[in-house]
Design a protein around this motif. Structure first.
Motif, PDB file in Angstrom:
ATOM      1  N   SER A  50       0.819  -1.219   0.000  1.00 38.24           N
ATOM      2  CA  SER A  50       0.000   0.000   0.000  1.00 38.24           C
ATOM      3  C   SER A  50       0.854   1.271   0.000  1.00 38.24           C
ATOM      4  CB  SER A  50      -0.948   0.006   1.198  1.00 38.24           C
ATOM      5  OG  SER A  50      -0.248   0.225   2.402  1.00 38.24           O
ATOM      6  N   LYS A  51       2.105   1.178   0.415  1.00 40.50           N
ATOM      7  CA  LYS A  51       2.944   2.375   0.581  1.00 40.50           C
ATOM      8  C   LYS A  51       4.155   2.428  -0.351  1.00 40.50           C
ATOM      9  CE  LYS A  51       0.540   4.065   3.949  1.00 40.50           C
ATOM     10  NZ  LYS A  51      -0.167   5.325   3.794  1.00 40.50           N
ATOM     11  N   PHE A  52       4.448   1.328  -1.037  1.00 39.92           N
ATOM     12  CA  PHE A  52       5.613   1.281  -1.922  1.00 39.92           C
ATOM     13  C   PHE A  52       5.137   0.865  -3.309  1.00 39.92           C
ATOM     14  CE2 PHE A  52       9.337  -0.627  -3.897  1.00 39.92           C
ATOM     15  CZ  PHE A  52      10.308   0.322  -3.634  1.00 39.92           C
ATOM     16  N   VAL A  53       5.185   1.817  -4.255  1.00 39.74           N
ATOM     17  CA  VAL A  53       4.657   1.591  -5.598  1.00 39.74           C
ATOM     18  C   VAL A  53       5.763   1.866  -6.615  1.00 39.74           C
ATOM     19  CG1 VAL A  53       2.911   2.321  -7.282  1.00 39.74           C
ATOM     20  CG2 VAL A  53       2.349   2.273  -4.834  1.00 39.74           C
ATOM     21  N   VAL A  54       5.856   0.987  -7.607  1.00 41.40           N
ATOM     22  CA  VAL A  54       6.845   1.146  -8.665  1.00 41.40           C
ATOM     23  C   VAL A  54       6.114   1.267  -9.998  1.00 41.40           C
ATOM     24  CG1 VAL A  54       8.848   0.123  -9.813  1.00 41.40           C
ATOM     25  CG2 VAL A  54       8.490  -0.273  -7.371  1.00 41.40           C
ATOM     26  N   GLU A  55       6.522   2.259 -10.782  1.00 40.29           N
ATOM     27  CA  GLU A  55       6.018   2.393 -12.144  1.00 40.29           C
ATOM     28  C   GLU A  55       7.168   2.170 -13.113  1.00 40.29           C
ATOM     29  OE1 GLU A  55       3.979   6.017 -13.090  1.00 40.29           O
ATOM     30  OE2 GLU A  55       2.477   5.723 -11.523  1.00 40.29           O
ATOM     31  N   VAL A  56       6.940   1.346 -14.111  1.00 38.66           N
ATOM     32  CA  VAL A  56       7.921   1.103 -15.158  1.00 38.66           C
ATOM     33  C   VAL A  56       7.324   1.611 -16.464  1.00 38.66           C
ATOM     34  CG1 VAL A  56       9.182  -0.683 -16.433  1.00 38.66           C
ATOM     35  CG2 VAL A  56       8.898  -0.888 -13.949  1.00 38.66           C
ATOM     36  N   ASN A  57       8.039   2.515 -17.112  1.00 34.75           N
ATOM     37  CA  ASN A  57       7.563   3.130 -18.364  1.00 34.75           C
ATOM     38  C   ASN A  57       6.157   3.708 -18.215  1.00 34.75           C
ATOM     39  OD1 ASN A  57       9.989   2.424 -19.556  1.00 34.75           O
ATOM     40  ND2 ASN A  57       9.176   0.540 -20.431  1.00 34.75           N
ATOM     41  N   GLY A  58       5.888   4.331 -17.066  1.00 40.02           N
ATOM     42  CA  GLY A  58       4.621   5.013 -16.846  1.00 40.02           C
ATOM     43  C   GLY A  58       3.463   4.151 -16.385  1.00 40.02           C
ATOM     44  N   SER A  59       3.668   2.849 -16.228  1.00 42.50           N
ATOM     45  CA  SER A  59       2.599   1.957 -15.778  1.00 42.50           C
ATOM     46  C   SER A  59       2.964   1.291 -14.459  1.00 42.50           C
ATOM     47  CB  SER A  59       2.351   0.854 -16.813  1.00 42.50           C
ATOM     48  OG  SER A  59       1.927   1.411 -18.031  1.00 42.50           O
ATOM     49  N   ASN A  60       1.955   1.112 -13.604  1.00 40.49           N
ATOM     50  CA  ASN A  60       2.197   0.413 -12.340  1.00 40.49           C
ATOM     51  C   ASN A  60       2.767  -0.973 -12.624  1.00 40.49           C
ATOM     52  OD1 ASN A  60       1.381   2.446 -10.676  1.00 40.49           O
ATOM     53  ND2 ASN A  60      -0.478   1.436  -9.974  1.00 40.49           N
ATOM     54  N   ALA A  61       3.820  -1.319 -11.922  1.00 41.11           N
ATOM     55  CA  ALA A  61       4.450  -2.628 -12.085  1.00 41.11           C
ATOM     56  C   ALA A  61       4.094  -3.493 -10.890  1.00 41.11           C
ATOM     57  CB  ALA A  61       5.963  -2.464 -12.184  1.00 41.11           C
ATOM     58  N   SER A  62       3.568  -4.671 -11.151  1.00 39.07           N
ATOM     59  CA  SER A  62       3.308  -5.579 -10.035  1.00 39.07           C
ATOM     60  C   SER A  62       4.640  -6.216  -9.644  1.00 39.07           C
ATOM     61  CB  SER A  62       2.276  -6.635 -10.416  1.00 39.07           C
ATOM     62  OG  SER A  62       2.779  -7.455 -11.425  1.00 39.07           O
ATOM     63  N   TYR A  63       4.817  -6.407  -8.361  1.00 43.22           N
ATOM     64  CA  TYR A  63       6.081  -6.985  -7.903  1.00 43.22           C
ATOM     65  C   TYR A  63       5.847  -8.198  -7.022  1.00 43.22           C
ATOM     66  CZ  TYR A  63       5.375  -3.752  -3.876  1.00 43.22           C
ATOM     67  OH  TYR A  63       4.871  -3.053  -2.808  1.00 43.22           O
ATOM     68  N   ASP A  64       6.878  -9.024  -6.980  1.00 43.52           N
ATOM     69  CA  ASP A  64       6.866 -10.203  -6.116  1.00 43.52           C
ATOM     70  C   ASP A  64       7.517  -9.828  -4.796  1.00 43.52           C
ATOM     71  OD1 ASP A  64       5.804 -11.725  -8.226  1.00 43.52           O
ATOM     72  OD2 ASP A  64       7.801 -12.244  -8.964  1.00 43.52           O
ATOM     73  N   TYR A  65       6.798 -10.079  -3.724  1.00 47.10           N
ATOM     74  CA  TYR A  65       7.373  -9.903  -2.385  1.00 47.10           C
ATOM     75  C   TYR A  65       8.104 -11.201  -2.071  1.00 47.10           C
ATOM     76  CZ  TYR A  65       7.557  -9.499   2.712  1.00 47.10           C
ATOM     77  OH  TYR A  65       7.976  -9.459   4.025  1.00 47.10           O
ATOM     78  N   ILE A  66       9.426 -11.154  -2.077  1.00 47.57           N
ATOM     79  CA  ILE A  66      10.237 -12.361  -1.875  1.00 47.57           C
ATOM     80  C   ILE A  66      10.282 -12.740  -0.393  1.00 47.57           C
ATOM     81  CG2 ILE A  66      12.497 -13.430  -2.261  1.00 47.57           C
ATOM     82  CD1 ILE A  66      11.079 -12.568  -4.871  1.00 47.57           C
ATOM     83  N   GLY A  67      10.391 -11.726   0.466  1.00 44.96           N
ATOM     84  CA  GLY A  67      10.447 -11.995   1.896  1.00 44.96           C
ATOM     85  C   GLY A  67      11.294 -10.971   2.618  1.00 44.96           C
ATOM     86  N   LYS A  68      11.684 -11.328   3.829  1.00 48.11           N
ATOM     87  CA  LYS A  68      12.468 -10.413   4.660  1.00 48.11           C
ATOM     88  C   LYS A  68      13.490 -11.195   5.464  1.00 48.11           C
ATOM     89  CE  LYS A  68       9.448 -10.299   8.800  1.00 48.11           C
ATOM     90  NZ  LYS A  68       9.309 -11.703   8.887  1.00 48.11           N
ATOM     91  N   LYS A  69      14.504 -10.474   5.921  1.00 49.14           N
ATOM     92  CA  LYS A  69      15.444 -11.038   6.886  1.00 49.14           C
ATOM     93  C   LYS A  69      15.861  -9.932   7.834  1.00 49.14           C
ATOM     94  CE  LYS A  69      20.113 -10.565   5.065  1.00 49.14           C
ATOM     95  NZ  LYS A  69      21.333 -11.221   4.705  1.00 49.14           N
ATOM     96  N   TYR A  70      16.386 -10.328   8.975  1.00 53.59           N
ATOM     97  CA  TYR A  70      16.820  -9.368   9.977  1.00 53.59           C
ATOM     98  C   TYR A  70      18.333  -9.254   9.959  1.00 53.59           C
ATOM     99  CZ  TYR A  70      12.059  -9.985  11.591  1.00 53.59           C
ATOM    100  OH  TYR A  70      10.694 -10.044  11.652  1.00 53.59           O
ATOM    101  N   ASP A  71      18.803  -8.025  10.111  1.00 51.33           N
ATOM    102  CA  ASP A  71      20.233  -7.755  10.183  1.00 51.33           C
ATOM    103  C   ASP A  71      20.433  -6.681  11.241  1.00 51.33           C
ATOM    104  OD1 ASP A  71      22.953  -7.604   9.702  1.00 51.33           O
ATOM    105  OD2 ASP A  71      22.739  -6.336   7.931  1.00 51.33           O
ATOM    106  N   ALA A  72      20.924  -7.096  12.386  1.00 49.41           N
ATOM    107  CA  ALA A  72      21.101  -6.194  13.540  1.00 49.41           C
ATOM    108  C   ALA A  72      19.762  -5.542  13.879  1.00 49.41           C
ATOM    109  CB  ALA A  72      22.202  -5.179  13.273  1.00 49.41           C
ATOM    110  N   ASP A  73      19.640  -4.211  13.715  1.00 49.56           N
ATOM    111  CA  ASP A  73      18.414  -3.521  14.115  1.00 49.56           C
ATOM    112  C   ASP A  73      17.525  -3.143  12.929  1.00 49.56           C
ATOM    113  OD1 ASP A  73      20.194  -1.657  13.150  1.00 49.56           O
ATOM    114  OD2 ASP A  73      19.844  -0.181  14.732  1.00 49.56           O
ATOM    115  N   VAL A  74      17.759  -3.760  11.763  1.00 49.98           N
ATOM    116  CA  VAL A  74      16.934  -3.465  10.597  1.00 49.98           C
ATOM    117  C   VAL A  74      16.303  -4.722  10.003  1.00 49.98           C
ATOM    118  CG1 VAL A  74      18.233  -1.389   9.929  1.00 49.98           C
ATOM    119  CG2 VAL A  74      18.815  -3.583   8.924  1.00 49.98           C
TER     120      VAL A  74
END
Length: 168
Positions: free
Chosen positions: A84-108
């Motif tokens: 809802s908060k991170f949107v990517v447009e490629v060549n002027g059109s919304n690009a759907s993206y794959d959420y691969i996942g997350k990992k933790y590194d220290a405090d991020v």
């Protein structure tokens, strides 16, 4: 002697208020083109404590990210929030993206996102809209680094300016 103590308190107390650790609200996102995968690969680094606060305020989830107490639902809500908060447009059109996942590194938390099937030869522009945490922290700054082939651009997105673009 008593008035000297009062004077010291009056003089020293304001100084101590300014030496308290200042909290910075910042995320760093890297967008790179992978020739091998023909994809835009995105990593975003966001402080764990800010995301804990977000999940509590927005979804009433006491997440305790990066601990044994983290509920399985936390990842689902983090993905929902990112979409809802991170949107990517490629060549002027919304690009759907794959959420691969997350990992933790220290405090991020490092989020991994990919936009597949992108041909660098036909790529004219990439626009990033990053409103992550700007709804929670007025001081939030989202730094974005784009590297597409030989073209590079970096920008800082804030609550009043949430979009940045690299034209090729």
């Amino acid at each position: 002697m008593k008035s000297l103590k009062k004077l010291l308190v009056v003089l020293v107390f304001p100084l101590l208020a300014f030496t308290a650790a200042h909290k910075f609200y910042v995320s760093v996102t890297n967008v790179n083109y992978s020739e091998k995968d023909k994809a835009l690969q995105i990593t975003s680094r966001i402080f764990i404590d800010d995301l804990d606060k977000l999940l509590l305020e927005r979804y009433n989830i006491k997440a305790q990210l990066a601990t044994d107490e983290e509920p399985p639902l936390a990842d689902e809500y983090l993905e929902k929030y990112l979409r809802s908060k991170f949107v990517v447009e490629v060549n002027g059109s919304n690009a759907s993206y794959d959420y691969i996942g997350k990992k933790y590194d220290a405090d991020v938390v490092i989020f991994y996102i990919e936009i597949p099937n992108v041909d660098l030869a036909t790529l004219k522009s990439v626009q990033i809209e990053n409103e992550v945490l700007t709804d929670l922290f007025d001081e939030q700054q989202n730094v974005v680094h784009l590297k597409l082939g030989n073209d590079k651009k970096s920008f800082v997105l804030v609550k009043s300016r949430t979009k940045g673009m690299l034209k090729l």
